[in-house]
Write an enzyme that holds these catalytic residues in place. Structure first.
Site, mmCIF file in Angstrom:
data_model
loop_
_atom_site.group_PDB
_atom_site.id
_atom_site.type_symbol
_atom_site.label_atom_id
_atom_site.label_comp_id
_atom_site.label_asym_id
_atom_site.label_seq_id
_atom_site.Cartn_x
_atom_site.Cartn_y
_atom_site.Cartn_z
ATOM 1 N N ARG A 1 99.818 59.593 -6.631
ATOM 2 C CA ARG A 1 99.632 60.260 -8.111
ATOM 3 C C ARG A 1 99.026 61.406 -7.966
ATOM 4 N NH1 ARG A 1 99.171 56.729 -13.132
ATOM 5 N NH2 ARG A 1 101.256 56.177 -12.929
ATOM 6 N N LYS B 1 92.427 51.395 -18.003
ATOM 7 C CA LYS B 1 92.669 52.867 -17.879
ATOM 8 C C LYS B 1 92.317 53.588 -19.204
ATOM 9 C CE LYS B 1 97.088 52.131 -17.238
ATOM 10 N NZ LYS B 1 98.473 52.072 -17.485
ATOM 11 N N ARG C 1 91.993 59.173 -16.473
ATOM 12 C CA ARG C 1 93.085 59.505 -15.819
ATOM 13 C C ARG C 1 93.435 61.236 -15.898
ATOM 14 N NH1 ARG C 1 96.925 55.704 -15.095
ATOM 15 N NH2 ARG C 1 95.845 53.560 -14.928
#
Ligand code: SRM
Ligand SMILES: Cc1cc2nc3c(=O)[nH]c(=O)nc-3n(C[C@H](O)[C@H](O)[C@H](O)COP(=O)(O)OP(=O)(O)OC[C@H]3O[C@@H](n4cnc5c(N)ncnc54)[C@H](O)[C@@H]3O)c2cc1C
Ligand SMILES: Cc1cc2nc3c(=O)[nH]c(=O)nc-3n(C[C@H](O)[C@H](O)[C@H](O)COP(=O)(O)O)c2cc1C
Ligand code: SF4
Lengths: 556, 568
Positions: A75, A207, A144
């Site tokens: 990713r 996260k 992220r």
């Protein structure tokens, strides 16, 4: 029981990882398996990759005395979802050479490649590096990919605002050089351990996600993020941002301590320094107060509900050394992609292309992949991926518009986009099977065909123009943000879904579970019933979401 | 009935013989008569001694060498000077100088000489040399279930005579159970060239030789498992086949299984169609009688006929046919029979279906004595652009669970595990892994403490890693101490096992110096040839040896059975 023992296993792995290095180098050299060593499987996430296996093939491989078909998903870290045509061209080649070939646009404006086998990982990341692309911190217990409203025409200030995505992304990057050493063969630093004031050696409990929205469009679903920044623009000036905290959707079937939560707006911040500081310190609070024992309750949303919003705000102001101002008024009037051609404030053009569930590949109807590749080659457009898994071909000069148009036509993409129905165009599905290890049911492989069965029902009640938001996930983790949709279908088992309704169209009110474990037949019957009543009783301009909330949720 | 005088001589001769000696002489005389007796007129004329003999062996799997060596040792014991030499080392120019030459040679392929004997074989067929001085005898190894039984030996025997050599004892053919015939032959040789024939073979007391021939034992098995080990997208098909038998199967790891495949029914139907004969027509060959369909399906080879058979077909059907090799179907289609009745003669020219060998990939200790496993690669090749599949490998791959299968065990005396303490290096790309799966299972089961190192390679890691899961377990439990892999097509540049061997050279040489035994199994081409080169390079580089010295080093290992090959 001492605190140590209560820590979740992942905590040990992170702290003992020597700056996220672990034994990744050794794991890559184990020729006998396509998998990584246990601990490295957690660590590699912080390098932007997931070890997966093709779940369709497990039994067959067992019979053949082969291990499971392990491969890796990469990713990219792509702040604001922006990519230059040169980069897209490279991406196209990398996808062909090392992955399944399908380029997947995610619900967070970035790209995933699947099916990369272990021996291809380093070549893949090296190729990305040569395009100035990386996957650092795209996954794992860190901040992220920072997303930002994708529409250049939203405001003349779009560029200025989207800069924040880059700045925040850089500010929150882990300091370790592990990524460069392991994947790009950088010489290891001699006995100097990089210290990381933000993440220390523990990283975050879970996260962490940040989004920047530019009203009136909430295309990034700003309230589903741990931190949401809402741009406040007055007469063409960026005044600052309202800050929302504690958004998050992940839940777990049968664990009622888990719940989806929309962010709470706690105030307004004017200057850039202060914005960055507030973001930084929100992360440090989560670092210090987040639950490190139970990962299911570790997200910021739970930390905040535990501390209480006021308490949290106090702590933040104290760590920042300044007070938050009163939140400024703002209004979201939509949450969508503007398909087709549009012109910018600066006269440039952009075209938003419908990419069903973000999967870029050539189908009989539309040669998406080839077309995008040729457009990249022409260098006439930049690529901006949207939070709804679509792509905007942007910043196209008047002179080049024709050229792009020609390619779109040649490969049938204009029809592809205009002919797709309203619901389909506003729907989302997560990856789920066959790569997602957590999937309980199908999603992106199944939703398109389900919609084809829903469309006739809509037509029957003359609702085909309604842009009802329908989102499906293969499990309750909520990767396609199903709880923030008018209709949410959340997988419980193969072929079975919970039906959620009553969410609004703008992402400001969550939906509510209405029925459990429906199979396709039951889903269609139920929707038929609901649509019939809706089409008969709705007030003018009342969305399906608002109607169903009023009718079936609010007073039950 | 013996004449007075002779009987007297005989009684005198034997009066002070021991009981054993008498029994032995008895056996010896039987042997003599069985072989038409010793030509009386050989230059040694009974008493005179032969001082020097040459023994040449041509071998593929080592049997001939072993027997030749037995003869040499025995002859030396009798003070005879012996030159023992492999056919590929033999200077053919020496033939004319030879006085006594004994050749032990096997037959391979479709009745071809062993690869190593090719040059020797060709020489004696082409040369015009005159071998007036030559006295010779031939021991021909073979397998009677092959159409061309002991062909090479027979040809060598005839050819030497044709070149003027004198046959001093008649050709001895040996089947797979060659022990007894071979020993009798050796003794005859010694009788002719030697003086007294007591204690001829180490540990072969005459009584031994009265044991009767075992012949080839066929087992009836049932297919229990038949799975393609290669995953989707692979260019290969490799079948893991598990076979059960009610009867205890007498085999050891390192042995191979012999199978006689059946022909495809559709093929036979086509043949009968082209020939225009009824499937129930009764026909006969010198071995069998039955319906034409039955014979064609189960007994007679209809694939890739030998030129000789095609020539005969031409005569039967009175047609001009270029000498090639084609399948019977194609033959019948291209050159039809004059009339259906000719089929009876055509049947007669067909040779029996030849057996195929497959390394056994199970261990009786680990998998039980009533179970046996194979690892069969579907053999494919092109015949003028058309994809074809090998008869037996295709046949096996298609066997459904529950079908019966007859097989026999083809012993391999040399491909055997060393002492439990020794380290073992196994090099087995592709189906070459088969015997090593058996080795590892066995060493695991008996808890052998020596280390095990496997080299394996194929095309792709994800689809062609044969027995990956099993090897992973053996690796975790420590039985498989080390594994080195080469997947040729997973990276831009091709990478094979031989490259891995060179990469690992340092450790590899270490192991060998430590006394490890090296085993090599798999196809000759590609593979074994390059792998042997790689091994030589490793020995050269890490043993700091000259090219010649490293050759000797490897040869030495081979002598000590520490470098053993089973390649095909
Ligand atoms: C690709 C993507 C879905 C898509 O089709 O686009 C995705 C895919 C996965 N998500 Fe997600 N998530 C994706 C957006 C989301 C979102 C939506 C968002 O962030 O806007 C959510 C809900 C918001 C939130 O975070 O609360 C989301 C909540 C989760 C969760 C639940 C987290 C929680 O707090 O409970 C998991 C499971 C976990 O983390 O344990 C998860 C885990 C996963 C994993 C990595 C499964 C795993 O942990 O092994 C999935 C990989 C499947 C595959 O094969 O690709 N994903 N995931 C999205 C990638 C976004 C990105 O580029 O970073
Ligand atoms: C000791 C030993 C161990 C072995 N172990 C194994 C093992 O473990 N696994 C394994 O897979 N194999 C093994 N083999 C090889 C195996 O015995 C067979 O040789 C192989 O399976 C091919 O046999 P087949 O009947 O399938 O092919 P065949 O039909 O015999 O064909 C063989 C060759 O004949 C030629 N041919 C046949 N028909 C035609 C035609 N119509 N036109 C032109 N040419 C033709 C082709 O060149 C073809 O390559 C081993 C061999 C030996 C000697
Ligand atoms: C692949 C193969 C083909 C063979 N073909 C024949 C043959 O055509 N005729 C025959 O009589 N024996 C044939 N045999 C049997 C061998 O000659 C027999 O096993 C002999 O003992 C081998 O001796 P060696 O180890 O010295 O090579 C064949 C054996 C193998 C492995
Ligand atoms: S929602 Fe569940 S099934 Fe779908 S991608 Fe996320 S984790 Fe996988």
């Amino acid at each position: 029981m001492s605190k140590e023992q209560k820590l979740s296993p992942v905590e040990r792995i992170k702290t003992e990882s020597n700056g996220l290095r672990g034994t990744l180098k050794e794991s890559l050299q184990d020729e006998i398996t396509g998998a990584l060593r246990e601990d490295d499987q957690s660590l590699i996430k912080l390098h932007g990759m997931y070890q997966q296996d093709d779940r369709d093939r497990r039994e067959d491989r067992n019979d053949k005395k082969l291990e499971w078909l392990y491969s890796y998903m990469v990713r990219l870290r792509l702040p604001g979802g922006f990519m230059k045509p040169e980069q897209y061209e490279g991406l196209h080649h990398i996808a062909g050479e090392h992955s399944t070939g399908i380029i997947k646009i995610t619900t967070r404006q970035t790209i995933q490649l699947h099916g990369i086998i272990k021996s291809h990982l380093k070549p893949t990341l090296k190729s990305f590096d040569s395009l100035h692309l990386d996957s650092i911190a795209a996954c794992g217990d860190v901040n992220r990919n920072v997303i930002c409203s994708a529409y250049p025409d939203q405001s003349a200030l779009h560029h200025q605002i989207s800069q924040y995505a880059d700045k925040i992304s850089l500010m929150t990057l882990p300091k370790t050089r592990a990524y460069y050493e392991i994947w790009l063969d950088e010489e290891p630093l001699i006995d100097k351990r990089e210290d990381d004031p933000l993440y220390q050696d523990r990283y975050l409990p879970r996260k962490f996600k940040i989004a920047i929205a530019i009203p009136p469009n909430n295309d990034v679903d700003v309230f589903t993020n741990d931190i949401g920044l809402i741009a406040i623009v007055e007469d063409q000036q960026l005044k600052g941002f309202n800050i929302s905290v504690g958004g998050g959707l992940g839940t777990t079937h049968g664990n009622d301590q888990t719940y989806p939560r929309l962010g709470t707006v706690i105030g307004f911040i004017d200057s850039e320094d202060k914005v960055l500081k507030a973001v930084y310190e929100t992360i440090t609070i989560q670092r210090d107060y987040g639950d490190r024992a139970d990962r299911k309750l570790a997200r910021l949303k739970y930390t905040i509900d535990r501390l209480g919003v006021e308490m949290f705000k106090k702590e933040l102001e104290q760590r920042c050394g300044f007070a938050l101002e009163e939140a400024q008024p703002f209004e979201f009037t939509e949450r969508k992609d503007y398909y087709g051609w549009h012109q910018n404030h600066d006269g440039n053009w952009h075209y938003t292309l419908f990419v069903e569930n973000g999967r870029i590949f050539d189908s009989e109807q539309a040669a998406l992949k080839t077309a995008l590749f040729e457009i990249a080659l022409s260098r006439n457009a930049n690529f901006r991926f949207t939070g709804n898994q679509n792509v905007i071909l942007s910043d196209i000069a008047e002179a080049n518009k024709k050229g792009v148009e020609k390619i779109l036509r040649q490969y049938g993409l204009e029809e592809h986009t205009t002919n797709a129905g309203a619901v389909r165009k506003n729907a989302m599905a997560c990856v789920a099977l066959n790569t997602c290890p957590l999937a309980l049911a199908e999603a992106q492989r199944y939703l398109p065909s389900l919609i084809s069965k829903i469309e006739p029902i809509l037509i029957k009640y003359n609702l085909q123009e309604e842009e009802i938001s329908l989102r499906m996930t293969g499990c309750p983790n909520g990767c396609a943000r199903p709880y923030a949709a008018e209709i949410g279908l959340v997988g419980t088992a193969l072929g079975k879904y919970n039906l959620h309704i009553g969410g609004d169209r703008l992402g400001e009110r969550l939906n509510t579970k209405f029925m459990d474990n429906l199979d396709e037949e039951q889903i269609l019957q139920t929707l038929d019933g609901l649509f019939e009543i809706y089409s008969g009783e709705k007030n003018t301009n009342e969305t399906f979401g608002d109607f169903s909330h009023r009718k079936w949720i609010a007073n039950n | 009935m013996l004449a007075e005088g002779k009987l007297k001589q005989l009684t005198q001769l034997v009066e002070n013989f021991s009981k054993e000696e008498l029994i032995w002489v008895n056996g010896y005389l039987v042997g003599l008569s069985a072989n038409g007796g010793v030509q009386p007129k050989i230059s040694t004329n009974g008493t005179a001694k032969v001082s020097k003999i040459s023994i040449v062996f041509g071998t593929e799997t080592g049997n001939s060498k072993r027997l030749a060596t037995l003869l040499a040792t025995a002859a030396k014991k009798q003070g005879i000077q012996v030159k023992l030499i492999a056919s590929d080392q033999y200077r053919t120019s020496d033939l004319e100088k030879e006085e006594f030459l004994f050749v032990v040679i096997s037959t391979h392929g479709d009745g071809e000489p062993p690869a190593s004997a090719r040059a020797f074989y060709d020489y004696i067929h082409q040369s015009r040399s005159n071998l007036v001085h030559l006295k010779y005898g031939i021991l021909a190894l073979g397998d009677s279930s092959y159409p061309q039984y002991c062909k090479t030996g027979i040809e060598v025997d005839q050819q030497l005579e044709f070149l003027g050599g004198k046959r001093i004892l008649s050709l001895q053919k040996c089947d797979v159970d060659y022990e007894e015939d071979a020993q009798q032959w050796i003794e005859q040789v010694l009788n002719i060239v030697g003086q007294n024939s007591d204690d001829i073979l180490p540990g072969s007391s005459p009584s031994l030789k009265t044991k009767t021939k075992t012949g080839k034992k066929f087992y009836n098995g049932i297919i229990r498992k038949n799975i393609n080990l290669n995953d989707r997208g692979s260019k290969k098909q490799t079948f893991h086949i598990e076979i059960d038998s009610d009867e205890m199967i007498n085999y050891e790891v390192g042995d191979a299984m012999g199978i006689i495949p059946s022909n495809k029914k559709i093929m036979v139907d086509l043949i009968l169609y082209y020939a225009g004969v009824d499937k129930d027509l009764i026909v006969e060959t010198d071995k069998k009688t039955g319906t034409v369909e039955e014979l064609l399906i189960n007994h007679l080879n209809i694939c890739y006929l030998l030129p000789s058979a095609i020539a005969k077909y031409a005569t039967i059907t009175q047609q001009e046919i270029p000498d090639t090799r084609i399948d019977l179907v194609d033959l019948l289609e291209l050159y039809p029979l004059g009339d259906a009745s000719q089929i009876k003669d055509v049947i007669k020219i067909l040779s029996p279906i030849a057996p195929r060998l497959y390394s056994i990939s199970s261990s009786p200790v680990a998998h039980g004595e009533n179970e046996i496993h194979l690892t069969v690669s579907r053999h494919s090749f092109k015949v003028n652009e058309e994809q074809r599949f090998g008869l037996c490998s295709d046949f096996l791959g298609e066997l459904p669970i529950g079908t019966a299968l007859n097989f026999y065990i083809h012993k391999n005396r040399f491909f055997k595990l060393p002492d439990v303490k020794r380290d073992v290096i196994m090099i087995g790309p592709g189906t070459g892994i088969a015997p090593f799966r058996a080795f590892l299972a066995e060493r695991d089961a008996i808890g052998a403490e020596g280390r095990n190192w496997l080299f394996f390679g194929d095309q792709h890691f994800t689809t062609d890693f044969l027995y990956q899961a099993e090897l992973q377990n053996l690796n975790h439990t420590g039985v498989l101490s080390k594994i080195s892999l080469a997947f040729s097509r997973d990276q831009p540049e091709k990478k094979y096992v031989q490259h891995k061997i060179v990469e690992e050279g340092h450790d590899l040489f270490d192991w060998i110096q430590n006394g490890a035994s090296v085993y090599l199994c798999g196809t000759k081409d590609p593979n074994s040839v390059d792998i042997e080169k790689a091994l030589l390079q490793v020995i050269r580089d890490h043993g700091q040896l000259s090219a010649a010295a490293s050759k000797n080093y490897l040869a030495q290992l081979e002598q000590e059975n520490r470098f053993v090959k089973d390649v095909y």
